[in-house]
Write an enzyme that holds these catalytic residues in place. Structure first.
Site, mmCIF file in Angstrom:
data_model
loop_
_atom_site.group_PDB
_atom_site.id
_atom_site.type_symbol
_atom_site.label_atom_id
_atom_site.label_comp_id
_atom_site.label_asym_id
_atom_site.label_seq_id
_atom_site.Cartn_x
_atom_site.Cartn_y
_atom_site.Cartn_z
ATOM 1 N N THR A 55 -10.143 6.024 -19.596
ATOM 2 C CA THR A 55 -10.786 6.110 -17.959
ATOM 3 C C THR A 55 -12.056 6.264 -17.766
ATOM 4 O O THR A 55 -12.522 6.157 -16.701
ATOM 5 C CB THR A 55 -9.747 7.183 -17.207
ATOM 6 O OG1 THR A 55 -9.754 8.415 -18.158
ATOM 7 C CG2 THR A 55 -8.385 6.725 -17.457
ATOM 8 N N GLU A 60 -15.803 4.343 0.223
ATOM 9 C CA GLU A 60 -15.116 4.881 -0.743
ATOM 10 C C GLU A 60 -13.517 4.872 -0.643
ATOM 11 O O GLU A 60 -12.847 4.682 -1.548
ATOM 12 C CB GLU A 60 -15.513 6.405 -0.602
ATOM 13 C CG GLU A 60 -14.775 7.307 -1.645
ATOM 14 C CD GLU A 60 -15.275 7.386 -3.027
ATOM 15 O OE1 GLU A 60 -14.648 7.918 -3.886
ATOM 16 O OE2 GLU A 60 -16.170 6.648 -3.229
#
Length: 161
Positions: free
Chosen positions: A139, A28
């Protein structure tokens, strides 16, 4: 020159998605230490939750350069996702990308279907599908048409744009 760092160190490939030699999936959050491989910033950030950003980057880079390495990297990413994230009911994130026997987080994020797979599809599609001159993606990977406002009268206005 698009990205000197990417050209000299292959950061796009090894530093983001293909950094784990075991799973070929990235954590991540990561940082660069002395080598080419990015490492998880914190112990609790070694997970991969099917995020789209790397695949999205490969798609844009493919469209801008037509360098076949971006399609190759996308294919390798698709294979890694299929091999390590596929479960009986769909796909799941993995808790530790450095483990040779990963455990699942038992969550298929909605953005996996809406974004990650969409960008993989676009990466291997013709440039005629969603040409960048005619479409922009927000986005959340929703395509929005590019409006060409030349000689267009806006509603409630007498002025042409």
């Amino acid at each position: 020159m698009l990205c000197t760092l990417c050209q000299t160190r292959q950061t796009c490939r090894y530093g983001v998605l293909f950094l784990s030699l075991v799973l070929k999936l990235g954590p991540e959050a990561f940082k660069f230490d002395s080598g080419l491989e990015a490492v998880a910033v914190r112990q609790n950030e070694k997970y991969y939750i099917l995020r789209p950003e790397v695949i999205e980057t490969y798609w844009y880079m493919w469209r801008f350069t037509h360098d076949p390495k971006y399609r190759q990297w996308g294919w390798e990413a698709a294979q890694a996702i299929d091999k390590y994230c596929r479960v009986s009911g769909g796909f799941s994130g993995v808790k530790d990308v450095y483990s040779s026997n990963p455990t699942y987080d038992d969550v298929q994020q909605s953005f996996f279907l809406a974004e990650t797979l969409k960008y993989l599809y676009l990466l291997f599609s013709s440039d005629d599908l969603m040409p960048l001159e005619s479409w922009v993606f927000n986005t959340e990977a929703h395509p929005l048409p590019v409006l060409h406002l030349a000689n267009l009268t806006l509603p409630g206005s007498q002025t042409k744009r």
